[in-house]
Design an enzyme around this catalytic site. Structure first.
Site, PDB file in Angstrom:
ATOM      1  N   GLU A 122      84.228  67.645  -2.386  1.00  0.00           N
ATOM      2  CA  GLU A 122      85.735  67.795  -2.509  1.00  0.00           C
ATOM      3  C   GLU A 122      86.306  69.131  -1.864  1.00  0.00           C
ATOM      4  O   GLU A 122      87.300  69.052  -1.100  1.00  0.00           O
ATOM      5  CB  GLU A 122      86.045  67.609  -3.901  1.00  0.00           C
ATOM      6  CG  GLU A 122      85.854  66.369  -4.620  1.00  0.00           C
ATOM      7  CD  GLU A 122      84.552  66.184  -5.022  1.00  0.00           C
ATOM      8  OE1 GLU A 122      83.602  67.027  -4.870  1.00  0.00           O
ATOM      9  OE2 GLU A 122      84.226  65.153  -5.895  1.00  0.00           O
ATOM     10  N   ASN A 170      78.977  67.408   0.507  1.00  0.00           N
ATOM     11  CA  ASN A 170      78.586  68.625  -0.257  1.00  0.00           C
ATOM     12  C   ASN A 170      77.376  69.520   0.574  1.00  0.00           C
ATOM     13  O   ASN A 170      76.919  69.047   1.408  1.00  0.00           O
ATOM     14  CB  ASN A 170      77.650  68.128  -1.827  1.00  0.00           C
ATOM     15  CG  ASN A 170      76.630  67.119  -1.692  1.00  0.00           C
ATOM     16  OD1 ASN A 170      76.804  66.212  -0.555  1.00  0.00           O
ATOM     17  ND2 ASN A 170      75.770  66.761  -2.524  1.00  0.00           N
TER      18      ASN A 170
END
Ligand code: THU
Length: 141
Positions: free
Chosen positions: A61, A48
């Site tokens: 992701e 992140n």
């Protein structure tokens, strides 16, 4: 789970943890790592990346998806997400949709708060009745 799968998951876990240590999460302090096994056999990882303008930070992701595409992978075959704490760090709603773009419904996503037990779920279970690229006939554009 067979021993081959165990070995793959160990590699995915290690990749997610390695990149998680590099996460930029000064605001939430919640570091997340994601590792993707792609159709080319390679593992791609991302963390992140937060931002002082909070809403424009991004999750681990999409970082892993970008790494996959940049590295030549096209499709997601398996995903492993790691984060702090005991509870499984499951992909947020937006990330489920982002994964949906490149993964079939039966792809396994393992969510693991590293002090707890991993949770395995298919993308189809995490995002039922979803909308995807085949609806637009533009999936491989
Ligand atoms: N986060 C991820 O990167 N992936 C997830 O699956 C859950 C949440 C990040 C976003 C934000 O930087 C931090 O975790 C706290 O929400």
């Amino acid at each position: 789970m067979g021993s081959d799968l165990d070995a793959i998951d160990k590699r995915l876990f290690d990749a997610a943890e390695k990149v998680r240590a590099l996460a930029y999460a000064p605001y939430s302090k919640f570091r997340v790592g994601a590792a993707i096994l792609a159709d080319d056999g390679n593992i791609y990882a991302g963390c992140n990346v937060e931002n002082a303008a909070y809403p424009v930070g991004n999750c681990a992701e999409p970082s892993a998806i970008a790494a996959m595409l940049a590295g030549g992978g096209k499709r997601i075959k398996r995903v492993y997400v790691t984060g702090p704490g005991k509870d499984p760090v499951t992909p947020c709603g937006g990330c489920r949709q982002r994964l949906r773009e490149f993964a079939d419904q039966d792809v396994t996503i393992i969510s693991h708060g590293v002090d707890g037990t991993p949770l395995s779920a298919t993308l189809g279970a995490l995002l039922p009745h979803s909308f995807g690229p085949e609806y637009l006939d533009a999936g491989d554009a």
